[in-house]
Design a protein around this motif. Structure first.
Motif, PDB file in Angstrom:
ATOM      1  N   SER A   1     -21.488  68.736  42.667  1.00  0.00           N
ATOM      2  CA  SER A   1     -21.930  70.068  43.070  1.00  0.00           C
ATOM      3  C   SER A   1     -21.733  70.254  44.572  1.00  0.00           C
ATOM      4  O   SER A   1     -22.348  69.537  45.382  1.00  0.00           O
ATOM      5  N   PRO A   2     -20.889  71.198  44.983  1.00  0.00           N
ATOM      6  CA  PRO A   2     -20.726  71.456  46.419  1.00  0.00           C
ATOM      7  C   PRO A   2     -22.040  71.851  47.087  1.00  0.00           C
ATOM      8  O   PRO A   2     -22.261  71.514  48.257  1.00  0.00           O
ATOM      9  N   ARG A   3     -22.887  72.510  46.363  1.00  0.00           N
ATOM     10  CA  ARG A   3     -24.157  72.945  46.937  1.00  0.00           C
ATOM     11  C   ARG A   3     -25.027  71.759  47.321  1.00  0.00           C
ATOM     12  O   ARG A   3     -25.638  71.732  48.391  1.00  0.00           O
TER      13      ARG A   3
END
Length: 384
Positions: A2-4
């Motif tokens: 997840s980039p977040r």
């Protein structure tokens, strides 16, 4: 992935460093400061002066006097060389080297003549690495004088020293430096981190709640850490000076345990100097650990406290070749006195009757006592 969440971890690290100015200083300021210090020393060491004397012991006065005079004239015109006159024989040259009034003596031996062009370069021998820096200039001057006046392109040049041997290995000459510096480094790390754990674990807080005084706490901790520092010092010296041959065992070839470094003086006196230096590292580690809250912050003191001592304490360059502003700084560093004392013992064979050795030991004891007093004054009650 997840980039977040990756960005969240990245932001946490950035925020953590933003709240830790000491780590930011270690990351950005400390490297620049150390490189600047190293550059300052390197740029100034080339401009240092070497005090040289020409000693004529030739049994042929005319040939010896003529060459000695021309050699003095050639040396006096060279940058970085200060010509010292009035030294007439080898014994006087050796005394002048011991008194540090000269750095190198160029001796025309008794056998020097028009047909026998032999010279002897005489140095003190306590710091061969630093002394060798000036020898190429002297050799060049000798070669030029002989070529211009006698047509001899390559005179015979031998090197001898008052102490030690000019043929000593690099390990032999660096042993006093390595023993003193690394014992100081590792004892400082051991003490600083261990005392920090005592504070963070609440042990120190509980001790401060008892009738035990701060001075008693510091002295007690110092003795406890000093016990292990004593063992470490003995192991390091035994490994450096010892040479235990282990015979081949089956497929395992023969090998040696220890470096087998030669020492002219007593290993016990060398041990005493390193031990007192280690005690100073103990008291310094206790003192500085009172300003740290994590083990990383203890390590952050290394570029500030340990690295400058390696650069200025006589590890690479003689003290008198440092820039004028740095020489007083070098004279207050404990590693400076430990290295000087160890060289006197291991290379010159000095003992406790030597005023220089007693002075070095006295300074090391005084420095250790000062940091014990500072540590006792800075200890405070706190809950980690």
């Amino acid at each position: 992935m997840s980039p977040r969440r990756v960005v969240a971890v990245f932001r946490r690290i950035v925020a953590q460093f933003r709240r830790d100015p000491r780590s930011l200083a270690l990351l950005y300021v400390a490297p620049l400061a150390i490189i600047a210090l190293l550059g300052w020393v390197l740029s100034s060491s080339g401009a240092s002066t070497t005090k040289v004397a020409v000693v004529n012991e030739s049994t042929q006065p005319l040939a010896g006097s003529a060459v000695a005079g021309k050699l003095e004239a050639a040396l006096s015109g060279q940058a970085g060389i200060v010509l010292v006159t009035g030294i007439s024989d080898d014994a006087s040259a050796r005394r002048a080297l011991e008194d540090r009034t000269i750095d190198i003596a160029i001796v025309l031996p008794a056998g020097f003549s028009v047909t026998n062009h032999s010279f002897e370069l005489l140095t003190l021998g306590l710091n061969p690495t630093g002394e060798s820096a000036a020898i190429p200039n002297i050799q060049r001057a000798l070669t030029n004088v002989m070529a211009e006046n006698l047509g001899v392109v390559l005179p015979t040049i031998t090197h001898s020293s008052v102490y030690g041997s000019p043929d000593a290995t690099e390990l032999d000459t660096l042993a006093p430096v390595v023993v003193g510096f690394f014992v100081y480094f590792f004892v400082f790390i051991l003490t600083g981190i261990s005392f920090l754990r005592e504070r963070m674990g609440g042990t120190l807080e509980r001790l401060l709640a008892t009738p035990v005084t701060r001075a008693e706490i510091v002295v007690g901790y110092s003795l406890g850490f000093a016990f292990f520092a004593t063992i470490q010092t003995a192991l390091v010296l035994a490994f450096v000076l010892g040479d235990l041959e282990v015979p081949a065992l089956g497929p395992i070839p023969a090998f040696a345990i220890g470096l087998g470094v030669r020492t002219v003086g007593s290993p016990l006196i060398a041990y005493l100097i390193v031990l007192v230096l280690g005690l100073g590292a103990v008291s310094l580690g206790i003192f500085l650990s009172t300003f740290a809250r994590t083990e990383l912050q203890i390590l952050q003191f290394i570029p500030i406290v340990i690295v400058p001592q390696g650069l200025l304490g006589g590890f690479f360059w003689p003290i008198d070749q440092l820039p004028d502003l740095l020489q007083p700084v070098a004279r207050i560093l404990p590693v400076t006195y430990a290295i000087e004392g160890l060289r006197q013992v291991m290379i010159a064979g000095a003992d406790l009757a030597s005023g220089q050795v007693l002075f070095d030991l006295g300074v090391l004891v005084a420095i250790a006592a000062i940091f014990v007093a500072l540590a006792a004054a800075t200890i405070r009650r706190e809950v980690a």
